[in-house]
Scaffold this active site. Structure first.
Site, mmCIF file in Angstrom:
data_model
loop_
_atom_site.group_PDB
_atom_site.id
_atom_site.type_symbol
_atom_site.label_atom_id
_atom_site.label_comp_id
_atom_site.label_asym_id
_atom_site.label_seq_id
_atom_site.Cartn_x
_atom_site.Cartn_y
_atom_site.Cartn_z
ATOM 1 C CG HIS A 71 -1.765 -1.158 1.418
ATOM 2 N ND1 HIS A 71 -3.082 -1.161 1.034
ATOM 3 C CD2 HIS A 71 -1.530 -2.404 1.931
ATOM 4 C CE1 HIS A 71 -3.628 -2.349 1.314
ATOM 5 N NE2 HIS A 71 -2.709 -3.115 1.856
ATOM 6 C CE LYS A 76 -7.012 -7.129 -0.844
ATOM 7 N NZ LYS A 76 -6.048 -6.300 -0.169
ATOM 8 C CG HIS A 127 -8.778 -7.926 3.830
ATOM 9 N ND1 HIS A 127 -7.661 -7.336 4.371
ATOM 10 C CD2 HIS A 127 -9.579 -8.217 4.878
ATOM 11 C CE1 HIS A 127 -7.782 -7.271 5.679
ATOM 12 N NE2 HIS A 127 -8.946 -7.796 6.023
ATOM 13 C CG HIS A 146 -3.574 -10.418 4.601
ATOM 14 N ND1 HIS A 146 -4.858 -10.887 4.678
ATOM 15 C CD2 HIS A 146 -3.681 -9.142 4.169
ATOM 16 C CE1 HIS A 146 -5.700 -9.945 4.304
ATOM 17 N NE2 HIS A 146 -5.012 -8.873 3.980
ATOM 18 C CG ASP A 201 -1.051 -6.158 4.199
ATOM 19 O OD1 ASP A 201 -1.259 -5.133 3.513
ATOM 20 O OD2 ASP A 201 -1.887 -6.627 4.986
HETATM 21 O O1 DOR Z 1 -3.778 -3.805 8.451
HETATM 22 C C1 DOR Z 1 -4.172 -3.494 7.332
HETATM 23 N N1 DOR Z 1 -3.826 -2.330 6.762
HETATM 24 N N2 DOR Z 1 -4.985 -4.317 6.685
HETATM 25 C C2 DOR Z 1 -5.601 -3.951 5.542
HETATM 26 O O2 DOR Z 1 -6.354 -4.709 5.013
HETATM 27 C C3 DOR Z 1 -5.402 -2.617 4.968
HETATM 28 C C4 DOR Z 1 -4.120 -2.069 5.392
HETATM 29 C C5 DOR Z 1 -4.008 -0.589 5.100
HETATM 30 O O3 DOR Z 1 -4.225 -0.205 3.946
HETATM 31 O O4 DOR Z 1 -3.709 0.172 6.007
HETATM 32 ZN ZN ZN Z 2 -3.127 -4.997 2.481
HETATM 33 ZN ZN ZN Z 3 -5.833 -6.971 3.538
#
Ligand code: DOR
Ligand code: ZN
Ligand code: ZN
Length: 423
Positions: free
Chosen positions: A59, A140, A175, A222, A289
């Site tokens: 991300h 996604k 997810h 994950h 992630d």
């Molecule tokens: O912990 C997480 N952070 N899980 C997610 O699914 C999204 C991610 C985020 O974009 O901050």
């Molecule tokens: Zn993620």
């Molecule tokens: Zn996720």
């Protein structure tokens, strides 16, 4: 005749190290032989040369959340961690659910990225699946509320979108947490966070998506609960991913909301079960992630602090340390960090073989260092792995160009979209 650049050293090819020369033309591996002549030559003495890693789950927060990270800082972090290609998630602002948002993101990433990239499109009702499929690396699907606004309330709402995705042959990354089973009690620590998002939350979501997305190339992101293992093992119905944080950390780590992530860090027994499963050949890929949030955001009361932790720069170095400690075998680690993600997403990277992109990382296994947040280029400025041993690559080559050398960025910003490059 086109120029041929030679890289000479101990390459990890088909599961073992071999002293040889790799000839590179137009950024691709053109020849592999014991001896090769060329126009230029780079030698990497006794160190090992592995394929660059592909991190299929980052991300980078660009556009819209660039106080946390941007494509420049995120991709620089990737580079330092031996990741030569990242696949970026769509929960940015705006979310990547339209062709124009996808193209805008592609433009900004092309102007900033130090490594190659692919972009996911987010699934929601009414998206133009066919148009997005031509330019996105995959789709996604968010089955529970987390950072951003991409949660799908019920899979029935996106029935036609899922069947269209099946028709495109693109990966559907999921997810998998069941919003209906997620408890919404106030949280003050990681135990509470786990209670709200218990193991059943994950297993139920995996069952539901297997059922609702038949025909799709489902990829479960994950995987975190031991109870999910039977659902992902010995099946051709889906591929699966595990993160370093679910393998290395559990709910008893004492770093408060910094370790608040979705799906949550679970019990030690879950972590051990995941690790054993990895050693036994479960999980197609390891992905970070990488989900940075600022220190200020993480300093909020636990309940309000956002979920997610950085990890793109530490993923491969932590895993290589586990290889050095003999907890993992190198061939298995390289398969999950490099070649398998390439196969799943159809990217000609992650393998030292003719025709593949010349993405290499040079690793000296005797050079173990402690992870330190102040040495990591991610904008967020912290890591949950502070003080842990890791083996960082010394040099990184992207499509034949040396971009990182002895820890310094020496090359140009050449990152490009892997889907556009294929056309
Ligand atoms: O912990 C997480 N952070 N899980 C997610 O699914 C999204 C991610 C985020 O974009 O901050
Ligand atoms: Zn993620
Ligand atoms: Zn996720």
């Amino acid at each position: 005749m086109k120029n041929m650049d030679i890289v000479e050293g101990r390459f990890f090819i088909s599961g073992r190290f071999e002293d040889c020369c790799v000839g590179i033309q137009d950024g691709r591996i053109a020849k592999i032989a014991k001896v090769l002549e060329g126009d230029t030559r780079r030698r990497f003495g006794g160190a090992g040369i592995l394929p660059g890693a592909i991190d299929a789950h980052v991300h980078f927060r660009d556009p819209g959340m660039t106080s946390k990270e941007d494509f420049g800082t995120g991709s620089t972090a990737a580079l330092h961690g031996g990741v030569t290609c990242v696949l970026d998630m769509p929960n940015t602002s705006p979310a990547t659910t339209t062709l124009s948002a996808l193209r805008d993101k592609k433009k900004l990433a092309s102007a900033k990225s130090m490594v190659d990239f692919g972009l996911y499109a987010g699934v929601r009702e009414g998206i133009d699946v066919r148009a997005l499929a031509k330019e996105a690396v995959g789709f996604k699907l968010y089955m529970a509320s987390t950072t951003g606004e991409l949660m799908v309330q019920s899979l029935a709402d996106v029935k036609s979108e899922l069947s269209a995705i099946a028709g495109t042959g693109k990966v559907l990354a999921v997810h998998a947490e069941d919003e209906k089973l997620r408890k919404k009690e106030p949280e003050k620590d990681l135990d509470d966070h786990l209670r709200n998002r218990n193991n059943e939350c994950e297993t139920s979501a995996i069952r539901k998506v297997k059922d609702a997305a038949k025909g799709c190339r489902i990829h479960i992101c994950h995987v975190s609960a031991k109870d999910s293992l039977p659902l992902i093992q010995n099946t051709k119905e889906l591929t699966s991913e595990v993160t370093p944080h679910h393998l290395i950390l559990d709910k008893d780590i004492k770093v408060g909301s910094h370790a608040k992530v979705n799906p949550p860090l679970r019990k030690r027994e879950d972590r051990h079960a995941l690790f054993k499963a990895l050693q036994g050949g479960t999980f197609d890929i390891i992905a970070s992630d990488h989900a940075p949030h600022t220190l200020d955001e993480k300093a909020e009361d636990f309940d309000y602090a956002p979920s997610g932790m950085p990890g793109v720069e530490t993923m491969l170095p932590l895993m290589l340390h586990m290889v050095e400690e003999k907890h993992l075998d190198l061939a298995g680690a390289v398969a999950r960090l490099c070649s398998r993600p390439g196969e799943i997403f159809g990217i000609p990277k992650g393998k030292i073989a003719v025709g593949y992109d010349a993405d290499f990382i040079v690793v000296d296994f005797s050079q173990c260092v402690m992870v330190r947040a102040d040495r990591l280029p991610s904008k967020c400025g912290w890591t949950a792995y502070e003080g842990m041993p890791a083996i960082f690559p010394k040099s990184v080559i992207v499509r034949g160009e040396t971009i990182l050398d002895r820890g310094d960025v020496v090359g140009d910003q050449i990152g490009r979209d892997v889907i556009a490059a294929r056309k």
